[in-house]
Design a protein around this motif. Structure first.
Motif, PDB file in Angstrom:
ATOM      1  N   UNK A  65      42.841  35.321  40.180  1.00 23.35           N
ATOM      2  CA  UNK A  65      41.415  35.085  40.403  1.00 23.35           C
ATOM      3  C   UNK A  65      40.841  34.733  39.042  1.00 23.35           C
ATOM      4  N   UNK A  66      40.408  33.498  38.881  1.00 20.77           N
ATOM      5  CA  UNK A  66      39.923  32.928  37.626  1.00 20.77           C
ATOM      6  C   UNK A  66      41.018  32.896  36.556  1.00 20.77           C
ATOM      7  N   UNK A  67      42.243  32.795  37.009  1.00 21.80           N
ATOM      8  CA  UNK A  67      43.376  32.761  36.085  1.00 21.80           C
ATOM      9  C   UNK A  67      43.448  31.508  35.237  1.00 21.80           C
ATOM     10  N   UNK A  68      42.973  30.385  35.753  1.00 22.36           N
ATOM     11  CA  UNK A  68      42.993  29.151  34.970  1.00 22.36           C
ATOM     12  C   UNK A  68      42.047  29.254  33.779  1.00 22.36           C
ATOM     13  N   UNK A  69      40.964  30.009  33.944  1.00 19.65           N
ATOM     14  CA  UNK A  69      39.984  30.140  32.884  1.00 19.65           C
ATOM     15  C   UNK A  69      40.210  31.324  31.970  1.00 19.65           C
ATOM     16  N   UNK A  70      40.986  32.319  32.419  1.00 18.25           N
ATOM     17  CA  UNK A  70      41.162  33.519  31.598  1.00 18.25           C
ATOM     18  C   UNK A  70      42.609  33.979  31.498  1.00 18.25           C
ATOM     19  N   UNK A  71      43.177  34.484  32.584  1.00 17.07           N
ATOM     20  CA  UNK A  71      44.484  35.149  32.535  1.00 17.07           C
ATOM     21  C   UNK A  71      45.581  34.269  31.928  1.00 17.07           C
ATOM     22  N   UNK A  72      45.756  33.072  32.448  1.00 20.97           N
ATOM     23  CA  UNK A  72      46.868  32.248  31.972  1.00 20.97           C
ATOM     24  C   UNK A  72      46.680  31.779  30.538  1.00 20.97           C
ATOM     25  N   UNK A  73      45.484  31.332  30.102  1.00 26.98           N
ATOM     26  CA  UNK A  73      45.340  30.989  28.675  1.00 26.98           C
ATOM     27  C   UNK A  73      45.615  32.176  27.741  1.00 26.98           C
ATOM     28  N   UNK A  74      45.157  33.367  28.121  1.00 28.20           N
ATOM     29  CA  UNK A  74      45.401  34.554  27.296  1.00 28.20           C
ATOM     30  C   UNK A  74      46.897  34.871  27.265  1.00 28.20           C
ATOM     31  N   UNK A  75      47.567  34.769  28.411  1.00 30.74           N
ATOM     32  CA  UNK A  75      49.010  35.038  28.457  1.00 30.74           C
ATOM     33  C   UNK A  75      49.799  34.001  27.662  1.00 30.74           C
ATOM     34  N   UNK A  76      49.395  32.741  27.728  1.00 32.23           N
ATOM     35  CA  UNK A  76      50.089  31.696  26.952  1.00 32.23           C
ATOM     36  C   UNK A  76      49.955  31.968  25.452  1.00 32.23           C
ATOM     37  N   UNK A  77      48.787  32.433  25.057  1.00 34.45           N
ATOM     38  CA  UNK A  77      48.575  32.764  23.641  1.00 34.45           C
ATOM     39  C   UNK A  77      49.419  33.981  23.245  1.00 34.45           C
ATOM     40  N   UNK A  78      49.481  34.985  24.105  1.00 34.24           N
ATOM     41  CA  UNK A  78      50.226  36.219  23.814  1.00 34.24           C
ATOM     42  C   UNK A  78      51.733  35.993  23.828  1.00 34.24           C
ATOM     43  N   UNK A  79      52.202  35.095  24.703  1.00 32.39           N
ATOM     44  CA  UNK A  79      53.636  34.811  24.839  1.00 32.39           C
ATOM     45  C   UNK A  79      53.874  33.311  24.609  1.00 32.39           C
ATOM     46  N   UNK A  80      53.762  32.844  23.373  1.00 22.77           N
ATOM     47  CA  UNK A  80      53.831  31.397  23.112  1.00 22.77           C
ATOM     48  C   UNK A  80      55.170  30.747  23.461  1.00 22.77           C
ATOM     49  N   UNK A  81      56.240  31.507  23.526  1.00 21.03           N
ATOM     50  CA  UNK A  81      57.539  30.912  23.864  1.00 21.03           C
ATOM     51  C   UNK A  81      57.883  31.034  25.346  1.00 21.03           C
ATOM     52  N   UNK A  82      57.048  31.721  26.105  1.00 18.82           N
ATOM     53  CA  UNK A  82      57.305  31.895  27.543  1.00 18.82           C
ATOM     54  C   UNK A  82      57.034  30.587  28.289  1.00 18.82           C
ATOM     55  N   UNK A  83      57.753  30.410  29.381  1.00 20.13           N
ATOM     56  CA  UNK A  83      57.581  29.227  30.225  1.00 20.13           C
ATOM     57  C   UNK A  83      56.662  29.594  31.389  1.00 20.13           C
ATOM     58  N   UNK A  84      55.556  28.889  31.486  1.00 24.21           N
ATOM     59  CA  UNK A  84      54.601  29.082  32.576  1.00 24.21           C
ATOM     60  C   UNK A  84      54.584  27.806  33.410  1.00 24.21           C
ATOM     61  N   UNK A  85      55.644  27.606  34.185  1.00 20.24           N
ATOM     62  CA  UNK A  85      55.757  26.373  34.960  1.00 20.24           C
ATOM     63  C   UNK A  85      55.620  26.599  36.473  1.00 20.24           C
ATOM     64  N   UNK A  86      55.132  27.754  36.849  1.00 18.45           N
ATOM     65  CA  UNK A  86      54.957  28.066  38.264  1.00 18.45           C
ATOM     66  C   UNK A  86      53.762  27.280  38.830  1.00 18.45           C
TER      67      UNK A  86
END
Length: 182
Positions: A65-86
């Motif tokens: 819920x509002x992940x495009x604006x908050x959750x996923x950007x924060x997670x990408x910053x926290x885990x810069x080498x993780x793959x978020x291709x879902x």
């Protein structure tokens, strides 16, 4: 915009996701909660948060819920080498399409989802406050924080089901009104 359509086909490869943060300008992730439809998984800072990227790789679809604006950007910053291709289904704009506006808690109430007595009325700011208390050794604060996060992610499932049912009905009605059989 149309990722919601894949919900039934991907249901067994789908994870509902929500994060809690320190709430500061450079917010750090304190809790990642995930609901797989049967079990709640929590990843907590200074405990097992590092396990989250490997866990996420098991899933093909992420619902937030509002992940495009908050959750996923924060997670990408926290885990810069993780793959978020879902495939990502952000319920905030999906629910807006069916006339449900506002924050997660107000939308939950609008469709009849109740929170526990312990977490009813809590907000994201309360999650920050609870984290601060928990990191100072207050185990009850940690229990409440995890219960709050668990309800956030578990409640995404009935919201997804509701949105899918309404949008599917609208789509079928639109096809039927054009004289084409579904």
């Amino acid at each position: 915009r149309e990722a919601w359509r894949g919900f039934p086909e991907f249901r067994d490869k789908l994870i509902y996701l929500d994060i809690e943060t320190t709430g500061s300008r450079c917010a750090d992730v304190t809790v990642v909660g995930a609901w797989d439809g049967a079990r709640y998984h929590s990843f907590v800072k200074d405990y097992n948060l590092f396990e989250f990227p490997d866990f996420l790789n098991r899933y093909s679809v992420v619902v937030t819920f509002f992940g495009a604006g908050f959750d996923l950007p924060v997670l990408r910053k926290r885990f810069p080498t993780a793959v978020f291709d879902q495939i990502h289904i952000d319920l905030c704009p999906v629910l807006r399409r069916i006339g449900l506006r506002g924050g997660l808690k107000s939308i939950e109430r609008a469709i009849g989802i109740e929170r526990s007595e312990r977490t009813r009325g809590l907000t994201g700011y309360d999650a920050v406050r609870l984290w601060r208390a928990a990191s100072g050794g207050n185990s009850e604060a940690m229990d409440t924080l995890l219960e709050y996060n668990r309800e956030d992610v578990r409640n995404l499932e009935p919201l997804m089901e509701h949105a899918y049912a309404v949008l599917r009905r609208i789509s079928l009605d639109a096809v039927g009104s054009e004289g084409v059989s579904p």
